[in-house]
Design a protein around this motif. Structure first.
Motif, mmCIF file in Angstrom:
data_model
loop_
_atom_site.group_PDB
_atom_site.id
_atom_site.type_symbol
_atom_site.label_atom_id
_atom_site.label_comp_id
_atom_site.label_asym_id
_atom_site.label_seq_id
_atom_site.Cartn_x
_atom_site.Cartn_y
_atom_site.Cartn_z
ATOM 1 N N VAL A 16 9.370 -12.101 4.415
ATOM 2 C CA VAL A 16 9.075 -12.197 3.130
ATOM 3 C C VAL A 16 8.606 -10.714 2.391
ATOM 4 O O VAL A 16 7.883 -10.486 3.150
ATOM 5 N N LEU A 17 10.119 -10.680 1.798
ATOM 6 C CA LEU A 17 9.414 -8.771 1.419
ATOM 7 C C LEU A 17 9.298 -9.765 -0.567
ATOM 8 O O LEU A 17 10.354 -10.203 -1.012
ATOM 9 N N CYS A 18 8.410 -8.977 -0.841
ATOM 10 C CA CYS A 18 8.162 -8.841 -2.828
ATOM 11 C C CYS A 18 7.895 -7.818 -3.181
ATOM 12 O O CYS A 18 6.532 -6.740 -2.945
ATOM 13 N N HIS A 19 8.661 -7.064 -3.931
ATOM 14 C CA HIS A 19 9.069 -5.685 -3.939
ATOM 15 C C HIS A 19 7.484 -5.705 -5.345
ATOM 16 O O HIS A 19 7.355 -6.591 -5.771
ATOM 17 N N ALA A 20 6.954 -4.322 -5.156
ATOM 18 C CA ALA A 20 5.600 -4.258 -6.365
ATOM 19 C C ALA A 20 5.946 -4.215 -7.373
ATOM 20 O O ALA A 20 4.991 -4.711 -8.170
ATOM 21 N N HIS A 21 6.472 -3.799 -7.980
ATOM 22 C CA HIS A 21 6.965 -3.431 -9.161
ATOM 23 C C HIS A 21 7.594 -4.127 -10.130
ATOM 24 O O HIS A 21 7.620 -4.220 -11.015
ATOM 25 N N HIS A 22 9.261 -5.483 -9.843
ATOM 26 C CA HIS A 22 9.793 -6.020 -9.807
ATOM 27 C C HIS A 22 9.492 -6.954 -9.318
ATOM 28 O O HIS A 22 9.871 -7.309 -7.642
ATOM 29 N N PRO A 23 9.590 -8.642 -9.906
ATOM 30 C CA PRO A 23 9.925 -9.944 -9.577
ATOM 31 C C PRO A 23 10.964 -9.813 -8.027
ATOM 32 O O PRO A 23 11.710 -10.578 -8.718
ATOM 33 N N TRP A 24 11.439 -8.904 -7.380
ATOM 34 C CA TRP A 24 12.441 -9.472 -6.312
ATOM 35 C C TRP A 24 11.634 -9.294 -5.173
ATOM 36 O O TRP A 24 11.293 -9.266 -4.613
ATOM 37 N N ILE A 25 12.552 -10.660 -4.711
ATOM 38 C CA ILE A 25 12.265 -11.218 -3.413
ATOM 39 C C ILE A 25 13.589 -10.784 -2.282
ATOM 40 O O ILE A 25 14.417 -11.072 -2.062
ATOM 41 N N ALA A 26 13.042 -10.239 -0.834
ATOM 42 C CA ALA A 26 14.129 -10.636 0.195
ATOM 43 C C ALA A 26 13.705 -10.457 1.464
ATOM 44 O O ALA A 26 12.004 -10.997 1.785
ATOM 45 N N PHE A 27 14.174 -10.750 2.527
ATOM 46 C CA PHE A 27 14.385 -11.499 3.637
ATOM 47 C C PHE A 27 14.440 -10.712 4.611
ATOM 48 O O PHE A 27 16.213 -10.399 4.679
ATOM 49 N N ALA A 28 14.422 -10.781 5.517
ATOM 50 C CA ALA A 28 14.185 -10.097 7.364
ATOM 51 C C ALA A 28 14.020 -10.296 8.280
ATOM 52 O O ALA A 28 13.018 -11.499 8.779
ATOM 53 N N ARG A 29 14.621 -10.298 9.256
ATOM 54 C CA ARG A 29 14.131 -11.147 10.499
ATOM 55 C C ARG A 29 13.180 -10.358 11.541
ATOM 56 O O ARG A 29 12.420 -10.314 12.116
ATOM 57 N N THR A 30 12.999 -8.642 10.690
ATOM 58 C CA THR A 30 11.587 -8.039 11.155
ATOM 59 C C THR A 30 10.551 -7.637 9.883
ATOM 60 O O THR A 30 11.442 -7.134 9.308
ATOM 61 N N ARG A 31 9.538 -7.120 11.052
ATOM 62 C CA ARG A 31 9.057 -6.306 10.434
ATOM 63 C C ARG A 31 8.403 -5.171 10.074
ATOM 64 O O ARG A 31 8.644 -4.505 10.694
ATOM 65 N N ARG A 32 8.616 -3.915 8.330
ATOM 66 C CA ARG A 32 9.159 -2.356 9.193
ATOM 67 C C ARG A 32 8.680 -2.122 7.196
ATOM 68 O O ARG A 32 7.884 -2.738 6.959
ATOM 69 N N ASP A 33 8.570 -0.638 7.969
ATOM 70 C CA ASP A 33 7.935 0.033 6.801
ATOM 71 C C ASP A 33 9.232 -0.118 5.458
ATOM 72 O O ASP A 33 8.591 0.408 4.452
ATOM 73 N N ALA A 88 0.706 -0.570 0.183
ATOM 74 C CA ALA A 88 -0.237 -0.141 -0.025
ATOM 75 C C ALA A 88 1.151 1.013 -0.154
ATOM 76 O O ALA A 88 1.871 1.621 0.550
ATOM 77 N N TYR A 89 0.443 1.922 -1.147
ATOM 78 C CA TYR A 89 1.603 3.737 -0.638
ATOM 79 C C TYR A 89 1.450 3.925 0.528
ATOM 80 O O TYR A 89 0.765 3.803 1.458
ATOM 81 N N PRO A 90 2.770 4.397 0.936
ATOM 82 C CA PRO A 90 4.095 4.665 -0.363
ATOM 83 C C PRO A 90 4.938 3.217 0.028
ATOM 84 O O PRO A 90 5.617 3.525 -0.674
ATOM 85 N N ARG A 91 4.307 2.431 0.672
ATOM 86 C CA ARG A 91 5.541 1.394 0.506
ATOM 87 C C ARG A 91 5.782 0.743 -0.639
ATOM 88 O O ARG A 91 4.644 0.293 -1.442
ATOM 89 N N THR A 92 6.854 -0.045 -0.896
ATOM 90 C CA THR A 92 7.016 -0.787 -2.801
ATOM 91 C C THR A 92 6.966 -2.086 -1.698
ATOM 92 O O THR A 92 7.396 -2.493 -3.134
ATOM 93 N N PHE A 93 6.586 -2.140 -0.954
ATOM 94 C CA PHE A 93 6.805 -3.675 -1.193
ATOM 95 C C PHE A 93 5.482 -4.742 -0.470
ATOM 96 O O PHE A 93 4.879 -3.837 0.278
ATOM 97 N N HIS A 94 5.192 -6.027 -0.511
ATOM 98 C CA HIS A 94 4.091 -6.931 0.359
ATOM 99 C C HIS A 94 5.202 -7.883 0.948
ATOM 100 O O HIS A 94 6.009 -8.064 1.020
ATOM 101 N N THR A 95 4.142 -7.759 2.255
ATOM 102 C CA THR A 95 5.024 -8.410 2.724
ATOM 103 C C THR A 95 4.219 -10.152 3.600
ATOM 104 O O THR A 95 2.822 -9.628 3.740
ATOM 105 N N ALA A 96 5.227 -10.673 3.412
ATOM 106 C CA ALA A 96 4.251 -12.024 4.238
ATOM 107 C C ALA A 96 5.491 -12.367 5.633
ATOM 108 O O ALA A 96 6.691 -12.480 5.597
ATOM 109 N N THR A 97 4.831 -13.819 6.245
ATOM 110 C CA THR A 97 5.663 -14.074 6.992
ATOM 111 C C THR A 97 5.651 -15.523 7.383
ATOM 112 O O THR A 97 4.371 -15.985 6.745
ATOM 113 N N VAL A 98 6.216 -15.766 7.135
ATOM 114 C CA VAL A 98 6.956 -17.486 7.012
ATOM 115 C C VAL A 98 7.108 -18.296 7.916
ATOM 116 O O VAL A 98 7.931 -17.403 8.605
ATOM 117 N N VAL A 99 6.601 -19.272 8.529
ATOM 118 C CA VAL A 99 6.976 -19.665 10.280
ATOM 119 C C VAL A 99 6.117 -21.482 10.413
ATOM 120 O O VAL A 99 5.708 -22.174 9.236
#
Length: 158
Positions: free
Chosen positions: A75-92, A56-67
């Motif tokens: 798990v972060l997925c860029h909204a405009h390009h098919p890029w995936i990244a991983f992080a330890r904590t949820r942030r904006d 959702a604006y202004p964030r550039t990515f979708h977020t999900a948690t895989v447990v």
């Protein structure tokens, strides 16, 4: 900040989430493909998908948690390009807090998405081809003191 010709990553239009109406709409990552890959990844991780949040604006990515058996991964997925990244904590937004992809990240590459590693996302902007960035994007980079590729890609500028 710029390009010395020895860059490994070339920022395409839309990487920052900014667009100019006269340039037309930005590309969109296939949300269904991301969600399907998430569920495959969760099965491989012997876990489940929790807390899916669409971009959702202004964030550039979708977020999900895989447990899974090995714990929780953001798990972060860029909204405009098919890029995936991983992080330890949820942030904006993120700067350099990215993790190495877990073993089950292959579920994303098998679905046509591109998994970016923590080391790659920590690449200094000086080592990235930023020639596509316009003046408004550079203002945001300076305003938010962004110094890494990951900070440019996974942001929440407005």
């Amino acid at each position: 900040m710029g390009n010395d010709g020895n860059t490994g990553f070339v920022l395409p239009r839309g990487a920052t989430g900014y667009f100019r109406p006269e340039d037309g709409p930005l590309p969109r990552t296939d949300l269904r493909a991301f969600r399907a890959a998430l569920h495959v990844a969760a099965r491989v991780a012997q876990g489940q998908v929790e807390e899916f949040e669409e971009q959702a604006y202004p964030r550039t990515f979708h977020t999900a948690t895989v447990v899974g058996r090995a714990g929780e991964n953001i798990v972060l997925c860029h909204a405009h390009h098919p890029w995936i990244a991983f992080a330890r904590t949820r942030r904006d937004w993120y700067g350099d807090e990215f993790l190495a992809p877990p073993s089950w990240a292959r579920a994303f590459t098998d679905s046509g998405l591109v998994v970016l590693g923590g080391e790659q996302l920590a690449t200094p902007l000086a080592d990235v081809d930023t020639s596509v960035l316009g003046p408004a994007e550079w203002r945001q980079v300076r305003l938010y003191d962004i110094t890494t590729l990951g900070g440019v890609l996974f942001n929440s500028w407005d």
